[in-house]
Structure formats: structure tokens, C-alpha cells
Design a protein around this motif. Structure first.
Motif, PDB file in Angstrom:
ATOM      1  N   LEU A 135     -11.539  18.893 -49.079  1.00 35.79           N
ATOM      2  CA  LEU A 135     -11.817  18.592 -50.481  1.00 35.79           C
ATOM      3  C   LEU A 135     -12.614  17.290 -50.596  1.00 35.79           C
ATOM      4  N   THR A 136     -12.250  16.291 -49.808  1.00 35.79           N
ATOM      5  CA  THR A 136     -13.000  15.034 -49.797  1.00 35.79           C
ATOM      6  C   THR A 136     -14.447  15.275 -49.395  1.00 35.79           C
ATOM      7  N   THR A 137     -14.649  16.104 -48.386  1.00 38.43           N
ATOM      8  CA  THR A 137     -16.007  16.424 -47.928  1.00 38.43           C
ATOM      9  C   THR A 137     -16.793  17.153 -49.003  1.00 38.43           C
ATOM     10  N   ALA A 138     -16.151  18.125 -49.651  1.00 36.10           N
ATOM     11  CA  ALA A 138     -16.845  18.911 -50.683  1.00 36.10           C
ATOM     12  C   ALA A 138     -17.297  18.037 -51.845  1.00 36.10           C
ATOM     13  N   LEU A 139     -16.529  17.002 -52.166  1.00 33.17           N
ATOM     14  CA  LEU A 139     -16.845  16.149 -53.313  1.00 33.17           C
ATOM     15  C   LEU A 139     -17.588  14.870 -52.914  1.00 33.17           C
ATOM     16  N   SER A 140     -17.915  14.718 -51.647  1.00 34.30           N
ATOM     17  CA  SER A 140     -18.481  13.457 -51.163  1.00 34.30           C
ATOM     18  C   SER A 140     -19.816  13.123 -51.831  1.00 34.30           C
ATOM     19  N   PRO A 141     -19.953  11.907 -52.386  1.00 33.48           N
ATOM     20  CA  PRO A 141     -21.207  11.485 -53.015  1.00 33.48           C
ATOM     21  C   PRO A 141     -22.174  10.827 -52.041  1.00 33.48           C
ATOM     22  N   ASN A 142     -21.669  10.460 -50.838  1.00 33.67           N
ATOM     23  CA  ASN A 142     -22.524   9.789 -49.861  1.00 33.67           C
ATOM     24  C   ASN A 142     -22.005  10.061 -48.454  1.00 33.67           C
ATOM     25  N   TRP A 150     -14.645  14.429 -43.424  1.00 28.03           N
ATOM     26  CA  TRP A 150     -14.893  15.470 -42.419  1.00 28.03           C
ATOM     27  C   TRP A 150     -14.575  14.990 -41.011  1.00 28.03           C
ATOM     28  N   SER A 151     -15.180  13.892 -40.598  1.00 34.50           N
ATOM     29  CA  SER A 151     -15.048  13.446 -39.212  1.00 34.50           C
ATOM     30  C   SER A 151     -13.665  12.900 -38.896  1.00 34.50           C
ATOM     31  N   VAL A 152     -13.004  12.276 -39.883  1.00 39.42           N
ATOM     32  CA  VAL A 152     -11.723  11.622 -39.614  1.00 39.42           C
ATOM     33  C   VAL A 152     -10.544  12.462 -40.116  1.00 39.42           C
ATOM     34  N   ILE A 153     -10.480  12.692 -41.436  1.00 39.21           N
ATOM     35  CA  ILE A 153      -9.296  13.359 -41.997  1.00 39.21           C
ATOM     36  C   ILE A 153      -9.188  14.805 -41.500  1.00 39.21           C
ATOM     37  N   GLU A 154     -10.279  15.559 -41.549  1.00 35.44           N
ATOM     38  CA  GLU A 154     -10.225  16.934 -41.047  1.00 35.44           C
ATOM     39  C   GLU A 154      -9.904  16.955 -39.560  1.00 35.44           C
ATOM     40  N   GLY A 155     -10.478  16.026 -38.805  1.00 34.90           N
ATOM     41  CA  GLY A 155     -10.198  15.976 -37.372  1.00 34.90           C
ATOM     42  C   GLY A 155      -8.726  15.746 -37.085  1.00 34.90           C
ATOM     43  N   VAL A 156      -8.091  14.851 -37.830  1.00 38.61           N
ATOM     44  CA  VAL A 156      -6.658  14.597 -37.656  1.00 38.61           C
ATOM     45  C   VAL A 156      -5.845  15.842 -38.001  1.00 38.61           C
ATOM     46  N   GLY A 157      -6.210  16.525 -39.075  1.00 35.72           N
ATOM     47  CA  GLY A 157      -5.510  17.762 -39.424  1.00 35.72           C
ATOM     48  C   GLY A 157      -5.655  18.824 -38.350  1.00 35.72           C
ATOM     49  N   ALA A 158      -6.853  18.935 -37.789  1.00 35.45           N
ATOM     50  CA  ALA A 158      -7.112  19.971 -36.785  1.00 35.45           C
ATOM     51  C   ALA A 158      -6.263  19.788 -35.537  1.00 35.45           C
ATOM     52  N   VAL A 159      -6.044  18.536 -35.111  1.00 37.65           N
ATOM     53  CA  VAL A 159      -5.295  18.327 -33.873  1.00 37.65           C
ATOM     54  C   VAL A 159      -3.806  18.640 -34.046  1.00 37.65           C
ATOM     55  N   LEU A 160      -3.325  18.697 -35.262  1.00 35.20           N
ATOM     56  CA  LEU A 160      -1.955  19.140 -35.511  1.00 35.20           C
ATOM     57  C   LEU A 160      -1.879  20.662 -35.610  1.00 35.20           C
ATOM     58  N   VAL A 161      -2.911  21.272 -36.173  1.00 36.34           N
ATOM     59  CA  VAL A 161      -2.897  22.713 -36.413  1.00 36.34           C
ATOM     60  C   VAL A 161      -3.140  23.512 -35.137  1.00 36.34           C
TER      61      VAL A 161
END
Length: 627
Positions: A135-142, A150-161
Motif C-alpha cells: 500500500l505504501t508503494t502504491a501511494l508513494s509520491p517519490n 517496497w525495498s524495506v517493508i515488503e522485503g521484511v514481510g516476505a522473509v516471514l511469509v
């Protein structure tokens, strides 16, 4: 010669342990208690006495699909993201690299947290974190917000999933159903790789790249909703995570993956475009930084392995049980998995280069050309589970590896100035069939190598090998392609009819390498540099031919990697899983006497078989051909 007919395996495949049973590696382990009425037991679709719904594996497959889809979509959406966020291609490439590094650094940590929190809890927490990142990536203004989401929050989620998916399959399915479930996970991964360009191309062409990440939020929300159907048989453990082990494993994997990813730019040994600090190239002792990073990473991982052994000797909890790699089938399964991802990454590096940069197709057209691979991969993932009733995992894996070599040869033959549609389409379909056969076996081979208490660790190791394989495949094929392009282009210019001063100027401008760019843009670049229209057209055609030649060389490299992968499958089990249960069942119904007497088919009932070297108390039965 006829092979024994396959029958349903009600007792589970040989080599698979009932979910929640004691480790089969212990000869003194007590017989498992019968599962309570509420326990989940897998049943095939469409009926059966089991209670586990295929909704479970569908949910886990959806999560796996999203994990893999993410990076493939971003790769084809770079140009639109750059324009939308007013950033640079270099910044986007850095974001993609950091996403890979995040997963490399934390994959084993995520697997360990699955043991501490419980696999299902880790999966749900990871899915929620991933959805927040999407969601943060989809709404990112910059680019800064995109990098964070994408690079940090999604990456952290992926390593748990990712590690939790593998462990939860083992908890929720048994026997033949488990083989099918792992095949579905493998099919989801492969389909995401192949469908990513199509989905990304369609949305970037007709809508916006942001819708991809909004869609991921929706999918992960549904996955979390259905997670209530998933059973977690592993109780949370009170474990002390060794901080030094975390640092060593993370730093070692980051160094190796970063070195491989940057090898195309920095060079493997001889420095090319080295990074600079204060205007000074970072080239220790005149050697590429890639070499030093890989060496340092290897030393750190060796230190990490030694640390794990010392922790166990002192009676402390190891961060990772490295002794698991002594299990032959697990070591072979992980190596074959890494090789599969290396070939896949190499293939999906080359094909877009050919279709988009050489032939000038857009992202959507590229996705359509790749789509046959998705179809065959899904189909043959399930076909592979059916074959496992009569063929051993090793035979299926090796057939897949050989077919993958043949597909690469056919794709090599299709590389020309004009796309050979039939040959290319058949080549992609066959490549998908090969990858589907591999996907149908490797997950189950790896996860059934250990008891349920180690499944989270093996899930994390699978994630690491997937990451390393993808990085290595991209690095090797990318380096071969770019190196061959530089050599071919330099030779083409030197032997062309271009004026001498033009040849000298081009040689000087490309002395440190040739940039990979669309062939259609070369003429305009040349004219902007002052060349005449005729000379610019000649230079453009030379570059196009050089791209084609370098692609052929890269496909030969891919064939070499695919052939090398055959060496990694030697330790994969060469027995038909579930054969003993089927033979026993036939013996009850049609045997003329106790053990050793002929059954209804005229075969001698096999009272025993070779021991599984990894689990001495487990006896495997081989289905043999009748003379």
C-alpha cells in the motif's frame, strides 16, 4: 517390460512423515499417536475422507504468487515509475537491488522467528507487513517512499511469509496430497515469473503500475482472512536467537548477493565500471570489488557455520542446524532448486532483452510471447505429481533438467532478426514443461528430508538457495551477454565500412564496455553525436547484429548451466514414493501366500527394501520392472 500400476496412497508417500510425528531419524522414537478427530488431514480434490480443504494450499499459493510477482512486475515497469516519480533509472535499479538484499539478509531470521512465534503467526504477521508495504508503494509520491515501502517493508514481510509457506504445507498435508501441494506452490512461483511481464505490461500500458501493488494488498487481505483455515502443528518455542549468528549470516549473504548482482557493472575479476569514493575507484589491489565481496561473504558464512557447530557442542540453541546439509537428499534438492532458479533468472534476463531491445516489442507484447511458458508450467506441475506414482523423484527431476536443455537449444535456434514465432512459442512451452516437472518434486524432496520440527529451517534454506540461484543466474548470463556484446560490437565496427575516424571514435567511446539499450535508439544517438544518416544507419545495424550474436552466446551459457544442474540431482531419491503401501495393498488382495509370494499381477511381493540412509528406521521400497 511393464511397471507396477500406481494406486492411491492412503498411508502417505514413502519418505513423508505424518504431520506432527516424532523425527523419523530416531530409531527409538515412539509410534505416533492417532490424530484427534479435529486434526486436519489432506484429501484430494473432489472427495475423499480427509478434512483439509484445498483452500489452505490455494491461500498459500496466492501468497507465494504475490511474493514472486512483485519483482518481475517492477522490472517491466521501470520506465513508467521513473517518469511518474520524477526519478532516475539508477535509483530504481538501486531499489530493486536493495529489495533483493533485504530478503538475502533476513530470510534465515524470518525462518527462525517462525519457530519462536509459531509458523502461522509468523505467516500472518508477514502477510500484514507485506500488505502495508504494498500500500505504501502504491501511494508513494517519490522514490524515497517507494524505497521504504517496497525495498524495506515488503522485503521484511516476505522473509516471514516465504519460509512459513513451506512449513505450513508440511503441517497441513500428508503423503500424496503433500506432493501435490508443493507442486502447486512451485507452479505459483513459476507462473508469477512468467505472468509478471504480461500483468505488468498490460497495466503499465493501459492503466498504472500502482494498480499492481493495490492488487497485492487485496490478495494479501484475502490470504489473511482464509488463514483461519490453516493448521499450525508447531507450538511456539522459547528460543534464544544468537545475535552474532544473525550478523554473520546476514552480512555474508549480503556480500555474496551484492557482489553477484553488481558483477555486470563492476566486472568479476578485472575492474570495469568500479564504484568511486571521492573520485577514486574502489579496486583493492587492482581487483574488482565483486571478487572481494564474494570472498568476504564466503569467509563470513564459513565463520557462521563454525559458530553453529560450537553452539551445539556447548548445549546451546543453534541459529541454523547446519548439520542438515549432511542429508544427501536435502543437499541435492536445495542445489537442484538453486540451479533451477539460476536457469529461470537467466532465461528471463535474456528473453526480454531479445524481444524488447532487439525486436522492439513493448512490455505487453513481450508478456504475450512469454505466456505459453506459464500455461505449460502449471499443467506439468500437476502432471509431475501424477508421474510420481510410477517414476522416482530423481527420474522426474532429471527428465525436467534434460528437457530444459532441449528448450534452451530450441530458443537459441529461434533467435534471428525476425522472430520465429512457432519455434519461439514451442521453446517457451517446453521450457515451462521442464520447470513444471522440477517444481512438482523439489519442494517435497526438500521438506520431506526432515521431521516437522525442522521444516521452518528448511523453508528458510529454500528461500536462501532461491535467492542465491536467481542472483547467480542473472549475474552469469548478464555478464556473458554484455561481454559478448562488447566484443561483437567492437569487431563489427572494426570490420565495417565506416570511415576510419568514426571507427576510432566508436572504439574509444566503447573501450570500457557497451551499454545495453534498444537497437532502435542507436541510429538517433549516432546522429546526435554528429554522424551522417548513412553512417548512423550502418552503426545501428552493426549494433543490432551484435545484440543477436551476444544473445546466441548467452543462450549457450544458459545451456551450460542447465547441463551442470544435472550433477546436483544425484542425491535425490531414486525410489517411487508410496510404492511399499501400494504393493502391500495388492498383496492383501491377491497374494497367494505371505511375504515373497506372487501378487495378483504376478510380481513377487517385496518384503523389504534398501534403508533410507538419512532415516535408518525408514525402509523404502523400489518398484522394479518385471523381466
Amino acid at each position: 517390460m511393464s511397471r507396477s500400476e500406481a494406486q492411491p496412497d492412503p498411508g502417505g508417500a514413502a519418505g513423508d512423515e505424518p504431520a506432527g510425528s516424532p523425527d523419523a531419524g530416531s530409531a527409538d522414537a515412539p509410534a505416533p499417536e492417532p490424530a484427534p478427530a479435529s486434526a486436519t488431514e489432506a484429501a484430494p480434490p473432489g472427495g475423499g475422507s480427509g478434512k483439509t480443504s484445498w483452500v489452505v494450499v490455494a491461500s498459500l499459493s496466492a501468497a507465494q504468487f504475490v511474493m514472486v510477482l512483485d519483482s518481475t512486475v517492477m522490472n517491466v515497469s521501470i520506465s513508467q515509475v521513473v517518469e511518474d516519480l520524477d526519478t532516475t533509472v539508477s535509483a530504481m535499479q538501486a531499489a530493486i537491488t536493495f529489495y533483493t538484499l533485504t530478503m538475502a539478509a533476513l530470510m534465515l531470521v524470518g525462518a527462525k522467528l517462525g519457530d519462536v512465534w509459531g509458523r502461522l503467526r509468523a505467516f500472518v504477521i508477514g502477510a500484514i507487513i507485506y500488505a502495508i508495504g504494498s500500500l505504501t508503494t502504491a501511494l508513494s509520491p517519490n522514490i524515497v517512499v517507494l524505497f521504504t515501502g517496497w525495498s524495506v517493508i515488503e522485503g521484511v514481510g516476505a522473509v516471514l511469509v516465504i519460509p512459513a509457506i513451506a512449513a505450513l504445507i508440511a503441517d497441513n498435508y500428508e503423503g500424496r496430497a503433500r506432493v501435490t501441494a508443493y507442486a502447486m506452490i512451485g507452479a505459483a512461483s513459476g507462473a508469477a515469473v512468467a505472468a509478471g511481464p504480461l500483468i505488468g505490461g498490460f497495466l503499465t500500458t493501459y492503466a498504472s503500475w500502482r494498480y499492481v501493488f493495490i492488487g497485492e494488498v487485496v490478495v494479501m487481505a484475502v490470504v489473511v482472512l482464509f488463514s483461519r483455515r490453516i493448521v499450525d502443528r508447531h507450538q511456539p518455542e522459547k528460543l534464544r536467537i544468537d545475535p552474532l549468528s544473525v550478523v554473520l549470516s546476514s552480512a555474508g549473504l549480503i556480500a555474496i548477493v551484492l557482489g553477484m548482482l553488481q558483477s555486470k557493472t563492476w566486472g568479476w575479476v578485472v575492474p570495469l565500471d568500479s564504484p568511486e569514493i571521492g573520485g577514486v575507484p574502489v579496486e583493492p589491489l587492482g581487483i574488482s570489488l565483486t571478487t572481494w565481496l564474494i570472498l568476504v561473504g564466503g569467509v563470513l558464512l564459513a565463520w557462521f557455520a563454525g559458530r553453529q557447530r560450537r553452539l551445539l557442542e556447548r548445549g546451546r540453541e543453534a541459529f541454523l542446524d547446519v548439520s542438515l546439509l549432511r542429508i544427501d537428499r536435502l543437499r541435492s534438492g536445495l542445489s537442484a532448486l538453486g540451479a533451477q532458479y539460476a536457469v529461470t533468472a537467466g532465461l528471463f534476463f535474456m528473453v526480454p532483452v531479445y524481444l524488447q531491445m532487439t525486436l522492439g516489442l513493448d512490455a505487453l507484447q513481450t508478456g504475450i510471447r512469454i505466456f505459453p511458458l506459464s500455461v505449460s508450467l502449471i499443467f506439468f506441475s500437476f502432471a509431475g505429481t501424477r508421474l510420481s506414482r510410477v517414476w522416482s523423484p530423481r527420474r522426474i527431476v532429471r527428465v525436467g533438467q534434460v528437457v530444459l536443455v532441449g528448450a534452451a537449444v530450441l530458443l537459441l535456434a529461434s533467435v534471428d532478426e525476425e522472430l520465429r514465432h512457432v519455434a519461439f512459442g514451442i521453446g517457451m512451452f517446453i521450457a515451462g514443461a521442464a520447470l513444471g516437472l522440477l517444481a512438482s518434486q523439489l519442494g517435497n524432496v526438500n521438506m520431506s528430508s526432515v521431521g516437522p520440527e525442522k521444516s521452518s529451517e528448511v523453508g528458510g534454506m529454500q528461500g536462501v538457495f532461491q535467492n542465491l540461484g536467481s542472483s547467480l543466474g542473472t549475474a552469469l548470463i548478464g555478464s556473458v551477454l554484455i561481454g559478448a556484446l562488447a566484443t561483437s560490437f567492437a569487431t563489427g565496427v572494426a570490420t565495417s565500412d565506416l570511415p576510419a575516424d568514426v571507427r576510432e571514435a566508436v572504439a574509444e567511446g566503447t573501450s570500457e564496455g557497451v551499454e545495453l539499450l534498444p537497437a532502435s535508439e542507436v541510429q538517433g544517438i549516432a546522429e546526435d553525436a554528429g554522424l551522417s544518416s548513412a553512417d548512423a544507419e550502418t552503426l545501428s545495424e552493426t549494433y543490432r547484429q551484435s545484440q543477436l550474436q551476444s544473445l546466441r552466446v548467452a543462450f549457450v551459457g544458459l545451456i551450460g548451466i542447465a547441463l551442470l544442474a544435472l550433477l546436483f540431482s544425484r542425491g535425490i531419491p531414486d525410489v517411487v514414493e508410496g510404492a511399499s503401501a501400494r504393493r502391500g495393498k495388492r498383496g492383501e488382495g491377491g497374494s497367494s501366500g505371505p511375504g515373497g509370494s506372487p501378487d495378483a499381477d504376478g510380481d513377487a511381493a517385496d518384503p523389504g527394501g534398501p534403508e533410507d540412509p538419512d532415516h535408518p528406521d525408514r525402509v523404502e521400497h523400489v518398484v522394479t520392472d518385471r523381466p
